[in-house]
Design a protein around this motif. Structure first.
Motif, PDB file in Angstrom:
ATOM      1  N   PHE A  28       0.853  -1.185   0.000  1.00  0.00           N
ATOM      2  CA  PHE A  28       0.000   0.000   0.000  1.00  0.00           C
ATOM      3  C   PHE A  28       0.890   1.237   0.000  1.00  0.00           C
ATOM      4  CE2 PHE A  28      -2.593  -3.314   1.836  1.00  0.00           C
ATOM      5  CZ  PHE A  28      -3.833  -3.114   1.255  1.00  0.00           C
ATOM      6  N   ASP A  29       0.718   2.102  -0.976  1.00  0.00           N
ATOM      7  CA  ASP A  29       1.398   3.389  -1.037  1.00  0.00           C
ATOM      8  C   ASP A  29       0.310   4.450  -1.013  1.00  0.00           C
ATOM      9  OD1 ASP A  29       4.286   2.779  -1.416  1.00  0.00           O
ATOM     10  OD2 ASP A  29       3.505   1.694  -3.156  1.00  0.00           O
ATOM     11  N   LEU A  30       0.194   5.146   0.114  1.00  0.00           N
ATOM     12  CA  LEU A  30      -0.905   6.080   0.314  1.00  0.00           C
ATOM     13  C   LEU A  30      -0.394   7.489   0.579  1.00  0.00           C
ATOM     14  CD1 LEU A  30      -3.014   3.926   2.798  1.00  0.00           C
ATOM     15  CD2 LEU A  30      -3.227   4.000   0.308  1.00  0.00           C
ATOM     16  N   ALA A  31      -1.165   8.453   0.145  1.00  0.00           N
ATOM     17  CA  ALA A  31      -0.987   9.850   0.533  1.00  0.00           C
ATOM     18  C   ALA A  31      -2.286  10.243   1.227  1.00  0.00           C
ATOM     19  CB  ALA A  31      -0.730  10.730  -0.675  1.00  0.00           C
ATOM     20  N   ILE A  32      -2.169  10.750   2.438  1.00  0.00           N
ATOM     21  CA  ILE A  32      -3.342  11.132   3.225  1.00  0.00           C
ATOM     22  C   ILE A  32      -3.282  12.646   3.410  1.00  0.00           C
ATOM     23  CG2 ILE A  32      -4.577  10.774   5.386  1.00  0.00           C
ATOM     24  CD1 ILE A  32      -2.901   8.096   5.574  1.00  0.00           C
ATOM     25  N   MET A  33      -4.238  13.344   2.819  1.00  0.00           N
ATOM     26  CA  MET A  33      -4.229  14.802   2.822  1.00  0.00           C
ATOM     27  C   MET A  33      -5.355  15.329   3.711  1.00  0.00           C
ATOM     28  SD  MET A  33      -4.680  17.484  -0.328  1.00  0.00           S
ATOM     29  CE  MET A  33      -6.433  17.220  -0.465  1.00  0.00           C
ATOM     30  N   TYR A  34      -4.974  16.195   4.636  1.00  0.00           N
ATOM     31  CA  TYR A  34      -5.938  16.839   5.523  1.00  0.00           C
ATOM     32  C   TYR A  34      -6.073  18.305   5.142  1.00  0.00           C
ATOM     33  CZ  TYR A  34      -5.233  12.773   8.505  1.00  0.00           C
ATOM     34  OH  TYR A  34      -5.149  11.503   8.987  1.00  0.00           O
ATOM     35  N   TYR A  38     -13.154  19.399   3.518  1.00  0.00           N
ATOM     36  CA  TYR A  38     -14.096  18.276   3.483  1.00  0.00           C
ATOM     37  C   TYR A  38     -14.653  17.917   4.854  1.00  0.00           C
ATOM     38  CZ  TYR A  38     -12.222  18.014  -1.173  1.00  0.00           C
ATOM     39  OH  TYR A  38     -11.834  18.330  -2.441  1.00  0.00           O
ATOM     40  N   TYR A  39     -15.004  18.926   5.644  1.00  0.00           N
ATOM     41  CA  TYR A  39     -15.700  18.732   6.920  1.00  0.00           C
ATOM     42  C   TYR A  39     -14.954  17.786   7.851  1.00  0.00           C
ATOM     43  CZ  TYR A  39     -19.230  20.723   3.902  1.00  0.00           C
ATOM     44  OH  TYR A  39     -19.885  21.523   3.014  1.00  0.00           O
ATOM     45  N   GLY A  40     -13.627  17.914   7.915  1.00  0.00           N
ATOM     46  CA  GLY A  40     -12.821  17.102   8.814  1.00  0.00           C
ATOM     47  C   GLY A  40     -12.418  15.750   8.261  1.00  0.00           C
ATOM     48  N   LYS A  41     -12.846  15.426   7.058  1.00  0.00           N
ATOM     49  CA  LYS A  41     -12.459  14.155   6.451  1.00  0.00           C
ATOM     50  C   LYS A  41     -11.130  14.321   5.725  1.00  0.00           C
ATOM     51  CE  LYS A  41     -17.065  12.272   5.973  1.00  0.00           C
ATOM     52  NZ  LYS A  41     -17.921  11.410   5.137  1.00  0.00           N
ATOM     53  N   ALA A  42     -10.483  13.213   5.440  1.00  0.00           N
ATOM     54  CA  ALA A  42      -9.197  13.217   4.741  1.00  0.00           C
ATOM     55  C   ALA A  42      -9.395  12.717   3.311  1.00  0.00           C
ATOM     56  CB  ALA A  42      -8.202  12.311   5.456  1.00  0.00           C
ATOM     57  N   VAL A  43      -8.559  13.212   2.412  1.00  0.00           N
ATOM     58  CA  VAL A  43      -8.524  12.673   1.053  1.00  0.00           C
ATOM     59  C   VAL A  43      -7.393  11.648   1.054  1.00  0.00           C
ATOM     60  CG1 VAL A  43      -8.282  13.163  -1.398  1.00  0.00           C
ATOM     61  CG2 VAL A  43      -9.251  14.896   0.120  1.00  0.00           C
ATOM     62  N   VAL A  44      -7.736  10.392   0.749  1.00  0.00           N
ATOM     63  CA  VAL A  44      -6.757   9.306   0.779  1.00  0.00           C
ATOM     64  C   VAL A  44      -6.516   8.833  -0.646  1.00  0.00           C
ATOM     65  CG1 VAL A  44      -6.218   7.007   1.673  1.00  0.00           C
ATOM     66  CG2 VAL A  44      -7.524   8.627   3.088  1.00  0.00           C
ATOM     67  N   PHE A  45      -5.276   9.040  -1.097  1.00  0.00           N
ATOM     68  CA  PHE A  45      -4.869   8.663  -2.445  1.00  0.00           C
ATOM     69  C   PHE A  45      -4.142   7.327  -2.401  1.00  0.00           C
ATOM     70  CE2 PHE A  45      -4.826  13.256  -2.175  1.00  0.00           C
ATOM     71  CZ  PHE A  45      -5.477  13.659  -3.334  1.00  0.00           C
ATOM     72  N   ASP A  46      -4.562   6.382  -3.224  1.00  0.00           N
ATOM     73  CA  ASP A  46      -3.830   5.135  -3.443  1.00  0.00           C
ATOM     74  C   ASP A  46      -2.936   5.406  -4.651  1.00  0.00           C
ATOM     75  OD1 ASP A  46      -2.861   2.632  -4.091  1.00  0.00           O
ATOM     76  OD2 ASP A  46      -4.829   1.774  -4.556  1.00  0.00           O
ATOM     77  N   ILE A  47      -1.683   5.658  -4.396  1.00  0.00           N
ATOM     78  CA  ILE A  47      -0.768   6.091  -5.448  1.00  0.00           C
ATOM     79  C   ILE A  47      -0.560   4.991  -6.488  1.00  0.00           C
ATOM     80  CG2 ILE A  47       1.591   6.881  -5.921  1.00  0.00           C
ATOM     81  CD1 ILE A  47       1.467   8.141  -3.040  1.00  0.00           C
ATOM     82  N   GLN A  48      -0.397   3.749  -6.052  1.00  0.00           N
ATOM     83  CA  GLN A  48      -0.172   2.633  -6.988  1.00  0.00           C
ATOM     84  C   GLN A  48      -1.409   2.358  -7.843  1.00  0.00           C
ATOM     85  OE1 GLN A  48       2.514   0.376  -7.310  1.00  0.00           O
ATOM     86  NE2 GLN A  48       3.829   1.150  -5.708  1.00  0.00           N
ATOM     87  N   GLY A  49      -2.595   2.444  -7.227  1.00  0.00           N
ATOM     88  CA  GLY A  49      -3.829   2.108  -7.936  1.00  0.00           C
ATOM     89  C   GLY A  49      -4.494   3.279  -8.624  1.00  0.00           C
ATOM     90  N   SER A  50      -3.935   4.486  -8.468  1.00  0.00           N
ATOM     91  CA  SER A  50      -4.489   5.692  -9.092  1.00  0.00           C
ATOM     92  C   SER A  50      -5.951   5.912  -8.722  1.00  0.00           C
ATOM     93  CB  SER A  50      -4.330   5.647 -10.612  1.00  0.00           C
ATOM     94  OG  SER A  50      -2.984   5.547 -10.963  1.00  0.00           O
ATOM     95  N   ARG A  51      -6.262   5.745  -7.433  1.00  0.00           N
ATOM     96  CA  ARG A  51      -7.630   5.961  -6.951  1.00  0.00           C
ATOM     97  C   ARG A  51      -7.572   6.818  -5.697  1.00  0.00           C
ATOM     98  NH1 ARG A  51     -11.168   2.826  -9.557  1.00  0.00           N
ATOM     99  NH2 ARG A  51     -10.374   1.035 -10.681  1.00  0.00           N
ATOM    100  N   PHE A  52      -8.670   7.498  -5.415  1.00  0.00           N
ATOM    101  CA  PHE A  52      -8.733   8.284  -4.190  1.00  0.00           C
ATOM    102  C   PHE A  52     -10.173   8.343  -3.697  1.00  0.00           C
ATOM    103  CE2 PHE A  52      -9.677  11.363  -7.443  1.00  0.00           C
ATOM    104  CZ  PHE A  52     -10.630  12.192  -6.868  1.00  0.00           C
ATOM    105  N   ALA A  53     -10.320   8.678  -2.415  1.00  0.00           N
ATOM    106  CA  ALA A  53     -11.641   8.858  -1.816  1.00  0.00           C
ATOM    107  C   ALA A  53     -11.515   9.829  -0.656  1.00  0.00           C
ATOM    108  CB  ALA A  53     -12.204   7.525  -1.335  1.00  0.00           C
ATOM    109  N   ILE A  54     -12.609  10.491  -0.343  1.00  0.00           N
ATOM    110  CA  ILE A  54     -12.694  11.362   0.822  1.00  0.00           C
ATOM    111  C   ILE A  54     -13.238  10.502   1.949  1.00  0.00           C
ATOM    112  CG2 ILE A  54     -13.768  13.427   1.785  1.00  0.00           C
ATOM    113  CD1 ILE A  54     -14.014  14.395  -1.193  1.00  0.00           C
ATOM    114  N   LEU A  55     -12.430  10.327   3.005  1.00  0.00           N
ATOM    115  CA  LEU A  55     -12.773   9.360   4.049  1.00  0.00           C
ATOM    116  C   LEU A  55     -12.784   9.974   5.440  1.00  0.00           C
ATOM    117  CD1 LEU A  55     -10.481   6.395   2.947  1.00  0.00           C
ATOM    118  CD2 LEU A  55     -12.918   6.674   2.477  1.00  0.00           C
ATOM    119  N   GLY A  56     -13.759   9.566   6.218  1.00  0.00           N
ATOM    120  CA  GLY A  56     -13.831   9.826   7.642  1.00  0.00           C
ATOM    121  C   GLY A  56     -14.113   8.506   8.340  1.00  0.00           C
ATOM    122  N   GLN A  57     -14.188   8.526   9.653  1.00  0.00           N
ATOM    123  CA  GLN A  57     -14.462   7.292  10.397  1.00  0.00           C
ATOM    124  C   GLN A  57     -15.776   6.658   9.952  1.00  0.00           C
ATOM    125  OE1 GLN A  57     -12.747   5.394  12.496  1.00  0.00           O
ATOM    126  NE2 GLN A  57     -10.966   6.717  12.447  1.00  0.00           N
TER     127      GLN A  57
END
Length: 89
Positions: A28-34, A38-57
């Motif tokens: 897993f190669d991730l970039a987690i951007m705060y 996005y209302y306290g959520k993080a943008v999590v990028f999967d660098i290897q898979g070229s995908r991202f999502a806005i994630l919270g708990q």
């Protein structure tokens, strides 16, 4: 030429964490951007898979969300979820 119509054009300071770890089946190669965007959520990028999502708990608790967003098997999504539950505030 028509004038460009912007919905928004903001610049914002962010905090980004780059992390790489090995799961049972994959790396897993991730970039987690705060940011405040996005209302306290993080943008999590999967660098290897070229995908991202806005994630919270709440998103991590949603069944099948990581599997769908990152095109992961249940086992790989479980490993990613375990990690993200530790670091997503």
């Amino acid at each position: 030429m028509n004038e460009r119509f912007y919905l928004y054009d903001d610049t914002e300071e962010t905090k980004t964490r780059f992390v790489s770890f090995m799961g049972e089946n994959q790396r897993f190669d991730l970039a987690i951007m705060y940011s405040d965007r996005y209302y306290g959520k993080a943008v999590v990028f999967d660098i290897q898979g070229s995908r991202f999502a806005i994630l919270g708990q709440d998103d991590l608790d949603e069944p099948g969300y990581l599997e769908h967003a990152y095109q992961l098997s249940e086992e790989d999504a479980s490993e990613m979820r375990d990690f993200l539950q530790e670091v997503i505030r």
